[in-house]
Structures are given as structure tokens and as C-alpha cells.
Design an enzyme around this catalytic site. Structure first.
Site, PDB file in Angstrom:
ATOM      1  N   ALA A   3       0.853  -1.357  -0.169  1.00 50.93           N
ATOM      2  CA  ALA A   3       0.011  -0.168   0.050  1.00 50.93           C
ATOM      3  C   ALA A   3       0.842   1.348  -0.198  1.00 50.93           C
ATOM      4  O   ALA A   3       0.527   2.113  -0.631  1.00 50.93           O
ATOM      5  CB  ALA A   3      -0.925   0.058   1.082  1.00 50.93           C
ATOM      6  N   ASP A  58       2.408   1.745  -3.432  1.00 48.46           N
ATOM      7  CA  ASP A  58       1.473   2.154  -4.321  1.00 48.46           C
ATOM      8  C   ASP A  58       1.352   3.707  -3.981  1.00 48.46           C
ATOM      9  O   ASP A  58       1.138   4.427  -5.149  1.00 48.46           O
ATOM     10  CB  ASP A  58       0.184   1.577  -3.985  1.00 48.46           C
ATOM     11  N   SER A  85      19.035 -24.778 -27.800  1.00 48.93           N
ATOM     12  CA  SER A  85      18.388 -25.268 -26.777  1.00 48.93           C
ATOM     13  C   SER A  85      19.522 -26.590 -26.098  1.00 48.93           C
ATOM     14  O   SER A  85      20.702 -26.380 -26.300  1.00 48.93           O
ATOM     15  CB  SER A  85      17.212 -26.154 -27.177  1.00 48.93           C
ATOM     16  N   LEU A  86      18.986 -27.343 -25.375  1.00 52.92           N
ATOM     17  CA  LEU A  86      19.618 -28.373 -24.780  1.00 52.92           C
ATOM     18  C   LEU A  86      19.514 -29.685 -24.794  1.00 52.92           C
ATOM     19  O   LEU A  86      18.511 -30.233 -25.274  1.00 52.92           O
ATOM     20  CB  LEU A  86      19.780 -28.055 -23.143  1.00 52.92           C
ATOM     21  N   GLU A 140      22.138 -25.751 -12.043  1.00 58.70           N
ATOM     22  CA  GLU A 140      21.246 -24.902 -11.926  1.00 58.70           C
ATOM     23  C   GLU A 140      19.790 -25.231 -11.831  1.00 58.70           C
ATOM     24  O   GLU A 140      19.614 -26.411 -12.717  1.00 58.70           O
ATOM     25  CB  GLU A 140      21.175 -23.505 -13.001  1.00 58.70           C
ATOM     26  N   LYS A 162      16.245 -26.346 -13.727  1.00 60.38           N
ATOM     27  CA  LYS A 162      15.879 -26.094 -14.841  1.00 60.38           C
ATOM     28  C   LYS A 162      14.520 -25.611 -14.796  1.00 60.38           C
ATOM     29  O   LYS A 162      13.435 -26.419 -14.339  1.00 60.38           O
ATOM     30  CB  LYS A 162      15.884 -27.502 -15.692  1.00 60.38           C
ATOM     31  N   ASP A 168      11.119 -24.570 -15.658  1.00 59.71           N
ATOM     32  CA  ASP A 168       9.794 -24.707 -16.718  1.00 59.71           C
ATOM     33  C   ASP A 168       8.908 -23.485 -16.915  1.00 59.71           C
ATOM     34  O   ASP A 168       7.908 -23.292 -16.486  1.00 59.71           O
ATOM     35  CB  ASP A 168       8.972 -25.663 -16.222  1.00 59.71           C
ATOM     36  N   ARG A 187      12.410 -16.564 -27.557  1.00 61.97           N
ATOM     37  CA  ARG A 187      13.339 -17.324 -28.363  1.00 61.97           C
ATOM     38  C   ARG A 187      13.167 -17.557 -29.908  1.00 61.97           C
ATOM     39  O   ARG A 187      14.106 -17.591 -30.656  1.00 61.97           O
ATOM     40  CB  ARG A 187      13.540 -19.015 -27.620  1.00 61.97           C
ATOM     41  N   GLU A 214      14.779 -17.130 -17.650  1.00 59.54           N
ATOM     42  CA  GLU A 214      13.564 -17.873 -17.951  1.00 59.54           C
ATOM     43  C   GLU A 214      12.480 -17.112 -17.164  1.00 59.54           C
ATOM     44  O   GLU A 214      12.556 -16.607 -16.156  1.00 59.54           O
ATOM     45  CB  GLU A 214      13.479 -19.322 -17.290  1.00 59.54           C
ATOM     46  N   LYS A 229      26.233 -27.261 -16.108  1.00 58.99           N
ATOM     47  CA  LYS A 229      27.019 -26.652 -16.766  1.00 58.99           C
ATOM     48  C   LYS A 229      28.554 -26.768 -16.425  1.00 58.99           C
ATOM     49  O   LYS A 229      28.870 -26.385 -14.992  1.00 58.99           O
ATOM     50  CB  LYS A 229      26.624 -25.088 -16.703  1.00 58.99           C
ATOM     51  N   LYS A 232      17.106 -34.274 -16.462  1.00 58.88           N
ATOM     52  CA  LYS A 232      15.953 -34.372 -16.498  1.00 58.88           C
ATOM     53  C   LYS A 232      15.508 -35.227 -15.089  1.00 58.88           C
ATOM     54  O   LYS A 232      16.151 -36.047 -14.642  1.00 58.88           O
ATOM     55  CB  LYS A 232      14.971 -34.882 -17.346  1.00 58.88           C
ATOM     56  N   CYS A 281     -14.161 -56.204  10.222  1.00 57.61           N
ATOM     57  CA  CYS A 281     -12.956 -55.606  10.184  1.00 57.61           C
ATOM     58  C   CYS A 281     -11.876 -56.709   9.600  1.00 57.61           C
ATOM     59  O   CYS A 281     -12.043 -57.969  10.198  1.00 57.61           O
ATOM     60  CB  CYS A 281     -12.543 -55.423  11.645  1.00 57.61           C
ATOM     61  N   CYS A 339      -9.866 -58.205  13.407  1.00 51.48           N
ATOM     62  CA  CYS A 339     -10.436 -58.737  14.156  1.00 51.48           C
ATOM     63  C   CYS A 339     -11.877 -59.461  14.011  1.00 51.48           C
ATOM     64  O   CYS A 339     -12.294 -60.207  14.744  1.00 51.48           O
ATOM     65  CB  CYS A 339     -10.512 -57.981  15.198  1.00 51.48           C
ATOM     66  N   CYS A 353     -13.854 -49.983  12.653  1.00 49.87           N
ATOM     67  CA  CYS A 353     -14.203 -51.141  13.352  1.00 49.87           C
ATOM     68  C   CYS A 353     -14.826 -50.750  14.517  1.00 49.87           C
ATOM     69  O   CYS A 353     -14.140 -50.008  15.257  1.00 49.87           O
ATOM     70  CB  CYS A 353     -12.643 -51.886  13.403  1.00 49.87           C
ATOM     71  N   CYS A 413      -9.808 -54.092  19.185  1.00 48.52           N
ATOM     72  CA  CYS A 413      -9.345 -54.927  17.839  1.00 48.52           C
ATOM     73  C   CYS A 413      -7.930 -54.903  17.836  1.00 48.52           C
ATOM     74  O   CYS A 413      -6.941 -53.685  18.302  1.00 48.52           O
ATOM     75  CB  CYS A 413      -9.719 -53.924  16.567  1.00 48.52           C
TER      76      CYS A 413
HETATM   77  S1  IVH Z   1      20.984 -22.569 -19.989  1.00 46.76           S
HETATM   78  C1  IVH Z   1      21.662 -23.299 -24.344  1.00 46.76           C
HETATM   79  N1  IVH Z   1      19.719 -22.779 -17.697  1.00 46.76           N
HETATM   80  O1  IVH Z   1      15.398 -24.961 -20.985  1.00 46.76           O
HETATM   81  C2  IVH Z   1      20.470 -22.609 -23.874  1.00 46.76           C
HETATM   82  N2  IVH Z   1      18.221 -23.184 -19.509  1.00 46.76           N
HETATM   83  O2  IVH Z   1      15.688 -27.136 -22.791  1.00 46.76           O
HETATM   84  C3  IVH Z   1      20.847 -22.057 -22.546  1.00 46.76           C
HETATM   85  N3  IVH Z   1      16.117 -23.514 -19.014  1.00 46.76           N
HETATM   86  O3  IVH Z   1      15.696 -23.083 -23.824  1.00 46.76           O
HETATM   87  C4  IVH Z   1      20.086 -22.715 -21.523  1.00 46.76           C
HETATM   88  N4  IVH Z   1      16.229 -23.429 -16.942  1.00 46.76           N
HETATM   89  O4  IVH Z   1      15.026 -21.733 -21.680  1.00 46.76           O
HETATM   90  C5  IVH Z   1      19.682 -22.827 -19.107  1.00 46.76           C
HETATM   91  N5  IVH Z   1      19.065 -22.844 -15.548  1.00 46.76           N
HETATM   92  C6  IVH Z   1      18.996 -22.709 -16.900  1.00 46.76           C
HETATM   93  C7  IVH Z   1      17.422 -23.330 -17.411  1.00 46.76           C
HETATM   94  C8  IVH Z   1      17.372 -23.219 -18.881  1.00 46.76           C
HETATM   95  C9  IVH Z   1      15.551 -23.351 -17.888  1.00 46.76           C
HETATM   96  C10 IVH Z   1      15.259 -23.536 -20.280  1.00 46.76           C
HETATM   97  C11 IVH Z   1      16.119 -22.607 -21.333  1.00 46.76           C
HETATM   98  C12 IVH Z   1      16.409 -23.345 -22.559  1.00 46.76           C
HETATM   99  C13 IVH Z   1      15.594 -24.758 -22.386  1.00 46.76           C
HETATM  100  C14 IVH Z   1      16.233 -25.806 -23.011  1.00 46.76           C
END
Ligand code: IVH
Length: 720
Positions: free
Chosen positions: A35, A38, A83-84, A131, A133, A135, A154, A212, A326, A350, A444, A447, A462, A467
Site C-alpha cells: 500500500a 503504491d 537448446s539443451l 542450476e 531447470k 519450466d 526465443r 526464464e 553446466k 531431467k 474388520c 479382528c 471397526c 481390535c
Molecule cells: S541454460 C543453451 N539454464 O531450458 C541454452 N536453460 O531445454 C541455454 N532453461 O531454452 C540454456 N532453466 O529456456 C539454462 N537454468 C537454466 C534453465 C534453462 C530453464 C530452459 C531454457 C532453454 C531450455 C532448453
């Protein structure tokens, strides 16, 4: 106010608002009430309205733009957003490491030598920055001269969409990078030359960060409830929720979704030393980084971290589906390189799938401590959430009816972390017609006595108070860790005594004689002595444990403590000088207490009061207390209870989130030791909510009700 004064005031307001925004949205610490914040924003808005030329792009008023867009403009990523690769097992990770070490050895990187077989993961390993991951949705942010100029999705990795307006509404995204001090950069391992380069970039250069955007599980659930009411299709998962929010042409709607942004990459024109250092730099620049991230020295530590995160994933307020592992040394990244769409220097390890399909073979009914029958699903064994599961809980008959579950059905079961697996759905389309209905047993299963349905409850019970199953469970409850804690007098031993007719209830344990048990199978002299010593050492019982041990319906450890405190306060004068209290005193007190008085105890509701009241009116229960009294069982008074320190006397605490320095039990004991009380949920009566890492909904509730929030450090200061 002159324009000059307005400008000064605007600067002050911006700094102040930004400070509290940073504390709340990046550090998760509320340093000003919403508050009040704001009110400051409103004042700033008014001043900027009066002097529009004083509006700057980093002003908090610039987070939400007024109009909706027609479409998103395309943005080309100078550095592609790749991507990964995924790993699903420890073996996948070992193979990945081996491939990486072989490449490094071939390139002659120090320490990794193929001839000496130094790629053997047992001998040489890399260190990894791990780190969570997240979602959510990948976002790239560009800062020019420290100001946010562009945010993009992306897309296909090369071309994304310009979502700047929407991303600006995410409060954890800084509109301007934080000013940093040279010492801070030094402390995270930057050399003077690098420090100069960073300062140059902040002044006149481009810094790109990637991370993310996530939606908390709570917001996701609320949104789905709203959609359901409005007759709209629900979101499949929080990721779709984030995507829908960010790819939203009206930024006012994005703002309502309360997204968070976590950084996982920072792109500079030169290479930093380690991923750990890069993460620390992102934090210094004002971004939210995950507290859980951890540097692991080898794969063994990575596996332990992965297992820990998987077990505790429910405690994280947003969805995670694995750990991104990493290679920490960033100079190795260019050597390891990228293959196809993903880099060799990191891996998405995963979590195992949390759901699986199996068949229901049978339902067995277990008789609990209070005689309640609980159905358990016996399944065809299946791998789920990293374990083989052959049973799942069904709670009660209502649940079976709700699911429309039949014997022989194909079902989806779910297991999250340590939570007991549950049946989430019946695949009715897969029925063969041979499935059979599930019926509550008439007698039961233990018993053979009749089973009754309890009025107004979903449970069946029961009717036989003696029992076998009920008696055994009651005794086990009495001796359990949270109750009288007779370590060493476990389930098997109790069953043995019971079957030999030596005990009928927990009080009988105190009357066991050497000769009674010495003749039992497997009771050599030593274990006889151990058991008897343990039992007699538990004749003096702290009051809260004693009340909990009685197994009164609805009384858990916390409510037992509340009742114990109530007794101590009411009887303060009488017990002041005593070390122990006889069970007769306890009995007289509770037998004569009125249900109404019980209801007056903070945090004790009408159902619990009724249950406590009825227990003390039961003849069998009083006989049990008398028997314990006869065998010399007494209540021991803790010293500090008698001289409750006035600071926390009767103050009600609720704990949420993970504490670092104390275990939750330690924190509770220390609060109680200083006269405070612990409650399990936040209400208007709560005095303090102690907030650890990743707090749950109790934190939000506390903020809503305006209850004083304490950090772990503040708590420690108070209870010192
Ligand atoms: S490093 C090479 N670190 O996972 C791309 N990605 O499946 C660099 N993601 O597109 C990614 N948590 O959006 C990295 N701690 C994390 C992450 C992460 C989620 C996502 C990211 C990427 C996707 C790949």
C-alpha cells in the site's frame, strides 16, 4: 513545487520505489508494504503527468504501457538461442562427461590425458555449476548503457518476437541495471582490466542477459480456477501460462499474471572465468538468480544435488523439470562447442516422470489407530518418480467413488518427491468389461468385528475397541518418536509382546518384568536389559509429548503443545515449585475442563475441543491414565516453561520455507522454550510468520493479513 524541486523529488521517489521493488521481487524481502509503495508510485505518476519531459525509461511508471499492440515485431538474435540435450539417468551423465573429457584430452587441455587414461571419471572430473531447470519461457534482454531496450522470445532460436512492453511489467526485470562497486566485482574474482571493461559496457555498451520467465504454481492454479468459472479451457501447465501471458498483445494483462524472471546466462564481449562468477555478476546487476544453484566438484555431487532437488521440487514455488548441469570453467565452452542445436558444455539432467500408467490389482483395507479403515490400492509394480511403486493411497471410499475406480482398471498414478503415490485418473476407455466394483468390507479384516459408517464422516470404522490392529497401533503411537520416544522398542518388539499376551495397552509396558520377556525368542540377556532400561527411562514424560502420546483424535504434536501450555498457564501457581506432576493432577484438570474453555485456546477449533473433551470423559481412557499412574509414570516440567521469558510469552508463530541455520524442529523448540507457541496455519491470531527460503502460501497469507514477518536472522536475534 518548482520544476527543479519536482525533478529532485522524482529522482528520490524512483530510487526509493526501485529499492523496495528490488528487495521484494529480486531478494524476496518485503521492506515496504504494497500500500505504501503504491502511494509512492502514485505520487511519482502525478509528478510525471505534470512534467512529462521528466519521464525516463527506467521510471517505475513505465512498466505498463497503456495500449495493446496489433502484433509483435520480429527480432534477430545476434547470438542464437540454442537448446539443451537431455539426460535421464546417471549413466547418461557419466557418458556425457566422458565424451567431454575425451574432447578436452584430445585438445591437450591440462589434466585430461587420454594416454594416461585420465578421462576415467573416477580419476579426473570437471566441476559443474548446477542450476534448476525452470519450466517457463526463455527470454533475452538487451541493456544499452544500462537501460533495458529490448526483450525478446526465443522463437526458432534465430528470430524471436519483440515482447519488451510485456516483459517490462515483470517486476524482477530491472529497467536499469544496478550500479555496482569495484570492490564487489573484485570480490567475485574480476581482474582490474575486466572491471574496467564492465564499467565501460555499463556506461556505453550492450549487455545481453538470458533467462526464464516463470509463473508460480499458485498463480497458475488461480488462473485455471478463473478459467473454469468463465467456461474457458484450462492451461495445461504453468509454461503455457507464461507463454500466454508474454505473448499477449495487451501488457496490462501480462502485469496481472505476476511473472518472475530468473537469469541463467549473460553475454559480454569477453569470456568470464566461471559460470559461478557469471551468476554472481548477474545478481550484482540486479537480477534474480536461483538461491538453490550449486557448484559441484564432481558428478557424485551433481547426483546428490539432482536427487535433493527432485525430492524437494514441491517446495519450490514454480515448476522445475530437472537440473541444468553446466561445465563451470567457461574457457572450456568454446573447446567443447555446439553440436547441432545444443552445446556440449551443458546438459539438462531431467527428473524422472512423475506419472505412470499401471493396473489396480486389489484394494486392501488397513485399520488405523482410531479404528478407521483406509483403502490402499495394490498395483502392478511400475517405475515412477525414480522408484518402483506397488501401492498407492486411496484415502477413503468417497475417493474411490469420485474416481469411479474398479478392480482391474488401468489407472494413472502420480508421485511427486517423497509424497505418497496417489491415483489421479482412471482410464475408462481401456476397460475390458471384466472390472469389478470395490466394496467396503462388512467385517474388520483384522479382528472380524462389524464395521460401522460414522455419521457425518466419510470414514468407516471397526467397532471393536480392542481390535488387534487398533491396540497395536495405539501402543506404537504412544512409543513413537514424537510421543514418548522409546527408541529401541519398535514395531516388531511391541507386536511380539502383544502376541505373547504380555501387554494389552501402552501402560502395560511399564509393568513388564525381566522374566516375562527373557524367555521370548530373540531376547538374549542384553536386549532384555536394553528394552527394560529404555522403558523405565521414559517414566518421566514432558506434558506435550504425553498429551500427544494419548492418541486423541485430531491432536497432533502442535495442538498437544497448545494444550500443555494451557495447563501450565492455568496451573502456574501450583506447579511453580514442583519438578514433576502426578498424572492425577493432569487427569483432574482435563476431566473437569469444559468444552467451552477448550475452544477459547488460540488455534484450537470446535472439532478439536470436542474430541479432547470426549476423550477425557471416556471411562476406558481414564482407566488407562490410572494404570499409568499406578506404574509411576509422571509428567516432568521443563525449567524454562516455569519461568517463561516475557518476550515471546503466548506469541503465536507460524514457520514457512526452509531455514538455513536451524532445523524446523530446533526453531520450534527454541520458540516454545521461550514461551512462544507454534501454529500450523496463518490466521488473524498469528503474531509472527518466520519466512525461510522458498516460502509457501503462508507467506502470502501473512502479507495479506498484515502479520509481522520475520527473517531467519531476525528470529535468531529474538530467541537468542
Ligand atoms: S541454460 C543453451 N539454464 O531450458 C541454452 N536453460 O531445454 C541455454 N532453461 O531454452 C540454456 N532453466 O529456456 C539454462 N537454468 C537454466 C534453465 C534453462 C530453464 C530452459 C531454457 C532453454 C531450455 C532448453
Amino acid at each position: 513545487m518548482t520544476k527543479f524541486d519536482a525533478q529532485k523529488r522524482i529522482e528520490k521517489l524512483k530510487t526509493e520505489i526501485n529499492l523496495h521493488r528490488y528487495n521484494y521481487h529480486v531478494l524476496d524481502k518485503e521492506t515496504m508494504s504494497p500500500a505504501a509503495l503504491d502511494a509512492l508510485k502514485h505520487e511519482l505518476f502525478k509528478l510525471e503527468e505534470e512534467y512529462p519531459d521528466l519521464v525516463t525509461p527506467d521510471s517505475p511508471t513505465q512498466r505498463v504501457s497503456g495500449e495493446a499492440l496489433d502484433k509483435f515485431e520480429k527480432i534477430h538474435h545476434d547470438t542464437p538461442m540454442i537448446s539443451l540435450f537431455d539426460a535421464f539417468s546417471q549413466q547418461d551423465m557419466i557418458d556425457w562427461q566422458e565424451r567431454a573429457i575425451k574432447i578436452l584430452a584430445k585438445e591437450g587441455i591440462g589434466g585430461f590425458n587420454l594416454d594416461l587414461n585420465l578421462y576415467n571419471p573416477e580419476i579426473v572430473s570437471l566441476d559443474y555449476f548446477c542450476e534448476l531447470k525452470l519450466d517457463g519461457l526463455a527470454i533475452s534482454l538487451k541493456y544499452q548503457n544500462s537501460f533495458l531496450i529490448e526483450a525478446s522470445t526465443r522463437g526458432d532460436g534465430k528470430v524471436g518476437e519483440n515482447v519488451t512492453g510485456n516483459v517490462k511489467t515483470i517486476e524482477s526485470v530491472p529497467l536499469k541495471l544496478r550500479e555496482i562497486k569495484k570492490e564487489n566485482l573484485q570480490s567475485i574474482g574480476f581482474e582490474p582490466k575486466e572491471i574496467d571493461e564492465i564499467f565501460n559496457l555499463l556506461e556505453k555498451g550492450i549487455i545481453e542477459v538470458r533467462g526464464e520467465a516463470v509463473m508460480t504454481t499458485k498463480v497458475f492454479e488461480e488462473l485455471n480456477k478463473k478459467y473454469e468459472k468463465e467456461g474457458k479451457a484450462p492451461l495445461a501447465n504453468p509454461r503455457n501460462g507464461v507463454a500466454g501471458s508474454i505473448r499477449q498483445l495487451d501488457s496490462r494483462i501480462t502485469a496481472e499474471r505476476k511473472l518472475s524472471f530468473y537469469v541463467y546466462d549473460i553475454i559480454l564481449p569477453f569470456t568470464l572465468k566461471t559460470r559461478e562468477q557469471a551468476s554472481a555478476l548477474a545478481a550484482l546487476l540486479g537480477f534474480k538468480t536461483l538461491q538453490q544453484n550449486r557448484l559441484c566438484q564432481n558428478l557424485k555431487e551433481v547426483f546428490a544435488f539432482h536427487e535433493y532437488c527432485e525430492k524437494n521440487r514441491e517446495k519450490i514455488p514454480f515448476g522445475i523439470d530437472g537440473v541444468v548441469v553446466k561445465v563451470n570453467n567457461l574457457s572450456l565452452w568454446s573447446i567443447l562447442g555446439i553440436v547441432g542445436k545444443a552445446p556440449r558444455y551443458m546438459m539438462a539432467y531431467k527428473f524422472s516422470a512423475e506419472q505412470a500408467v499401471t493396473k489396480l490389482k486389489e484394494v486392501i483395507w488397513q485399520v488405523g489407530r482410531t479404528g478407521t479403515l483406509t483403502p490402499t490400492a495394490m498395483l502392478e509394480p511400475v517405475r515412477v518418480g525414480g522408484a518402483t511403486i506397488s501401492r498407492a493411497t486411496l484415502h477413503n471410499m468417497d475417493e474411490i467413488e469420485r474416481l469411479d475406480l474398479k478392480l482391474g482398471d488401468s489407472i494413472i498414478i502420480e508421485r511427486a518427491g517423497d509424497v505418497i503415490p496417489k491415483v489421479v485418473e482412471v482410464l475408462k476407455n481401456l476397460r475390458s468389461g471384466k472390472e469389478k466394483g470395490i466394496i467396503v468390507p462388512e467385517y474388520c479384516p483384522v479382528c472380524g468385528s462389524a464395521i460401522e459408517k460414522i455419521e457425518g464422516e466419510v470414514a468407516y470404522r471397526c467397532i471393536n475397541k480392542n481390535c488387534y490392529a487398533i491396540s497395536l497401533r495405539r501402543i506404537r503411537h504412544f512409543t513413537s518418536k514424537g510421543a514418548v520416544d522409546m527408541a529401541g522398542v519398535g514395531e516388531k518388539i511391541i507386536e511380539q509382546f502383544f502376541n505373547a499376551g504380555l501387554i494389552k495397552d501402552a501402560a502395560d509396558l511399564y509393568n513388564l518384568k525381566r522374566e516375562d520377556i527373557a524367555s521370548l525368542p530373540r531376547f538374549a540377556d542384553k536386549s532384555t536389559d536394553n528394552v527394560l532400561t529404555t522403558i523405565s527411562s521414559k517414566k518421566l514424560i514432558p506434558l506435550s509429548r504425553f498429551i500427544y502420546a494419548l492418541g486423541i483424535k485430531h491432536i497432533g504434536e502442535e495442538s498437544a503443545q497448545l494444550l500443555a501450555d494451557y495447563f501450565l498457564v492455568e496451573k502456574k501457581e501450583q506447579v511453580k515449585k514442583e519438578k514433576n506432576i502426578s498424572l492425577n493432577v493432569i487427569k483432574d484438570f482435563f476431566v473437569s475442563i469444559k468444552e467451552e474453555s477448550l475452544k477459547q485456546i488460540a488455534e484450537i477449533g470446535p472439532i478439536v475441543s470436542q474430541s479432547v473433551f470426549e476423550w477425557w470423559q471416556g471411562k476406558d481412557n481414564i482407566d488407562f491414565i490410572n494404570k499409568l499412574e499406578k506404574y509411576d509414570v509422571k509428567i516432568i516440567l521443563p525449567e524454562e516453561k516455569k519461568n517463561i521469558s516475557s518476550v515471546l510469552k503466548d506469541k503465536i508463530f507460524v514457520l514457512t520455507g526452509t531455514l538455513n541455520g536451524l532445523t524446523r524442529d530446533e526453531a520450534k523448540d527454541r520458540i516454545k522454550g521461550r514461551g512462544g507457541k507454534i501454529a500450523s496455519s496463518v490466521s488473524k491470531k498469528t503474531d509472527f510468520v518466520v519466512v525461510g527460503e522458498n516460502p509457501g502460501s503462508k507467506y502470502d497469507e501473512a502479507k495479506k493479513l498484515g502479520i509481522k514477518i520475520l527473517s531467519e536472522e531476525e528470529l535468531l536475534r529474538i530467541i537468542k
